[in-house]
Write a protein that holds these residues in place. Sequence first.
Motif, PDB file in Angstrom:
ATOM      1  N   ASP A 296       0.698  -1.291  -0.100  1.00 31.18           N
ATOM      2  CA  ASP A 296      -0.143  -0.055  -0.089  1.00 31.18           C
ATOM      3  C   ASP A 296       0.689   1.151  -0.032  1.00 31.18           C
ATOM      4  N   GLU A 297       2.207   1.255  -0.233  1.00 35.39           N
ATOM      5  CA  GLU A 297       3.003   2.378  -0.271  1.00 35.39           C
ATOM      6  C   GLU A 297       2.731   3.353  -1.247  1.00 35.39           C
ATOM      7  N   TYR A 298       1.847   3.148  -2.276  1.00 36.15           N
ATOM      8  CA  TYR A 298       1.418   3.993  -3.194  1.00 36.15           C
ATOM      9  C   TYR A 298       0.507   4.967  -2.567  1.00 36.15           C
ATOM     10  N   ARG A 299      -0.522   4.605  -1.599  1.00 37.92           N
ATOM     11  CA  ARG A 299      -1.411   5.371  -0.989  1.00 37.92           C
ATOM     12  C   ARG A 299      -0.633   6.237   0.019  1.00 37.92           C
ATOM     13  N   TYR A 300       0.538   6.311   0.361  1.00 38.76           N
ATOM     14  CA  TYR A 300       1.496   7.273   0.885  1.00 38.76           C
ATOM     15  C   TYR A 300       2.177   8.255  -0.105  1.00 38.76           C
ATOM     16  N   TYR A 459      -3.895  17.787   5.032  1.00 40.52           N
ATOM     17  CA  TYR A 459      -4.664  16.697   4.433  1.00 40.52           C
ATOM     18  C   TYR A 459      -4.338  15.312   5.224  1.00 40.52           C
ATOM     19  N   HIS A 460      -5.212  14.315   4.841  1.00 34.97           N
ATOM     20  CA  HIS A 460      -4.800  12.922   5.369  1.00 34.97           C
ATOM     21  C   HIS A 460      -5.490  11.980   4.376  1.00 34.97           C
ATOM     22  N   VAL A 461      -4.853  10.623   4.638  1.00 35.65           N
ATOM     23  CA  VAL A 461      -5.235   9.712   3.747  1.00 35.65           C
ATOM     24  C   VAL A 461      -5.370   8.415   4.697  1.00 35.65           C
ATOM     25  N   THR A 462      -5.752   7.351   4.161  1.00 38.35           N
ATOM     26  CA  THR A 462      -5.810   5.996   4.900  1.00 38.35           C
ATOM     27  C   THR A 462      -5.145   5.344   4.337  1.00 38.35           C
ATOM     28  N   ILE A 463      -3.984   4.780   5.083  1.00 42.03           N
ATOM     29  CA  ILE A 463      -3.018   3.702   4.618  1.00 42.03           C
ATOM     30  C   ILE A 463      -3.178   2.573   5.355  1.00 42.03           C
ATOM     31  N   PRO A 464      -3.626   1.504   4.835  1.00 46.42           N
ATOM     32  CA  PRO A 464      -3.722   0.191   5.631  1.00 46.42           C
ATOM     33  C   PRO A 464      -3.024  -0.057   6.695  1.00 46.42           C
ATOM     34  N   SER A 465      -1.486  -0.161   5.993  1.00 44.19           N
ATOM     35  CA  SER A 465      -0.460  -0.479   7.160  1.00 44.19           C
ATOM     36  C   SER A 465       0.000   0.552   8.203  1.00 44.19           C
ATOM     37  N   PHE A 466      -0.389   1.714   8.126  1.00 44.59           N
ATOM     38  CA  PHE A 466      -0.147   2.999   8.715  1.00 44.59           C
ATOM     39  C   PHE A 466      -1.400   3.379   9.663  1.00 44.59           C
ATOM     40  N   GLY A 467      -2.581   3.185   9.029  1.00 45.71           N
ATOM     41  CA  GLY A 467      -3.678   4.089   9.584  1.00 45.71           C
ATOM     42  C   GLY A 467      -3.909   5.370   8.795  1.00 45.71           C
ATOM     43  N   ASP A 468      -4.601   6.217   9.654  1.00 43.49           N
ATOM     44  CA  ASP A 468      -4.834   7.629   9.175  1.00 43.49           C
ATOM     45  C   ASP A 468      -3.623   8.315   9.262  1.00 43.49           C
ATOM     46  N   TRP A 469      -3.131   8.839   8.042  1.00 43.62           N
ATOM     47  CA  TRP A 469      -1.918   9.366   8.034  1.00 43.62           C
ATOM     48  C   TRP A 469      -2.186  10.953   7.392  1.00 43.62           C
ATOM     49  N   GLY A 470      -1.268  11.721   8.209  1.00 41.86           N
ATOM     50  CA  GLY A 470      -1.389  13.078   7.743  1.00 41.86           C
ATOM     51  C   GLY A 470      -0.243  13.965   7.004  1.00 41.86           C
ATOM     52  N   PHE A 471      -0.392  14.816   6.318  1.00 42.26           N
ATOM     53  CA  PHE A 471       0.340  15.682   5.383  1.00 42.26           C
ATOM     54  C   PHE A 471       0.002  16.991   5.501  1.00 42.26           C
TER      55      PHE A 471
END
Length: 536
Positions: A296-300, A459-471
């Motif tokens: 799932d790294e592409y979601r980061y 902003y933030h996205v959901t990354i399965p291996s990390f959870g809710d991640w912020g930018f």
Amino acid sequence: MKEETMDKVDDKFSVESEASGSISAEMELQVDNDAVIPVIPLFFIVFLVALCGIVYELIIGTCSSYLLGDSVYQFSLTIGLYLSAMGIGSYLSKKVENRLLNVLFAVEIAIGLAGGFSGLFLLAAYTNTDYYHPIMFLLIILIGAMAGFEIPILVRILEKQANLRETLANVLTFDYAGALIGSLAFPLLILPAMGVVKGAIVVGLINIFAAFLTVIFCRRAMDGTFKLLVAATAVGAGLLFSFARADEVTKILESRLFNHRVVFKAHTRYQKLDLTRWHNDIRLYINNHMQFCSVDEYRYHEPLVHPAMSLAGGGGRVLILGGGDGLAARELLKYPDLKEIVLVDIDPDIVKLCRENPLISKLNEGALDNPKLTVVSMDAYKYVEQNPERFDCILIDLPDPNNVSLSKLYTKTFYMLVRSRLKPHGALALQSTSLYFAPKSFWCIHETMKAAGFFVRGYHVTIPSFGDWGFQLASLNSFEPGDLRVKVPTRYLDDREMKNIFAIAEDEIYRGEKLACNTLIFPKVLQYYAMEWKKW
């Protein structure tokens, strides 16, 4: 009359002895049983004792930092306990009244045993028990007390020299010299070449070597050493055997830290690297903290790169601070108008790994070998401070601010330096830990960037291996997230999702007390981060 004559002879002999004592004592001294032993080897033993002691201290602090995080706390705790334990050992040494060399020999064996296996003990304690802290405290106190015990014993042996002032000066000189060499050898040689487990074993063998030196040069002043020699030989053999099997044992223990099989591990000058694999799931860990999961790294990396590139115009020159895995560079190379990427990573070994390892190079699509990319092995702070070039887009892809070294890369001063390297129309994006799990940390970074003169949107996205991640997305000018568009092929981020990621839920908006700006002098984000992630 005869007695008076003898007294005069004794007095004359005493005066002559005092006059010549400083010369002869430089090479040898006489101990209680009239055996004469050389002094220089004892000074060398002082040197080795100090070298080993400081390295054990660093090994325990490094292990705790790797396993528990918060390096400032771990090293402060280790140093404080170690020095206190040295004081206890020094106090206890006064209870030893005779057979000082035998006692010194026994203590060297004991330190070699405890210190030599310290790295292995700590790793085993963390992976197999819930008692890491008690075991760590016990090791620090035990090793520190024995190290503090040794120096007074050595001073008492060496005070057979006529001049105690010179003895203390010489002992402390060799002691401090050993500490200096140990403190330099650990980060430059021991840690990168052997790691904490094998490094501790090698230092333990140095302690055993010091014990044997004691017997070799002082055997005439010692008695009943057979049992001690057997013990030293047994401990030395055990350390050698452990060194030979250390990689195998460490691999087994470290596999318990991760869910997947470890396929690569290394201790670089700056950090500990582990690469794991389970089928197509490849994960990179730095100091036991996961950096990416191939599933799932592409979601980061898509949310890190494409909002900023859209805001910056989708071309020109781009600076990546961190990002040694090449995954952000892979996303950037999708833009046909891109002219150059400068990737700044302090650790050349992680770039080498991600360039040469087929598992990672396949994932980053060979981005690190692309002619448009230039790699600079340098501290990110120093680079933006010393390099006057300006960029159309800057991406900060650094680990979370979980220690002082990283916290400085989240300060107002650093962001002001970054701001000066951004072109007027440029854009900046950076990861800023989890919005849900660490809201104070996230919003502290946000406010710090605003204080540095940026217009910022979180902003933030959901990354399965990390959870809710912020930018954070920032620019020198105001902008509307609704105007951003995805202009290159992606797997996750499209125009619709681009709008959604800027939506902050009610329970993720921080409404507590005013958050302090993160500065070099007051690293508040480090405090927030430690408090928040401790809960999880």
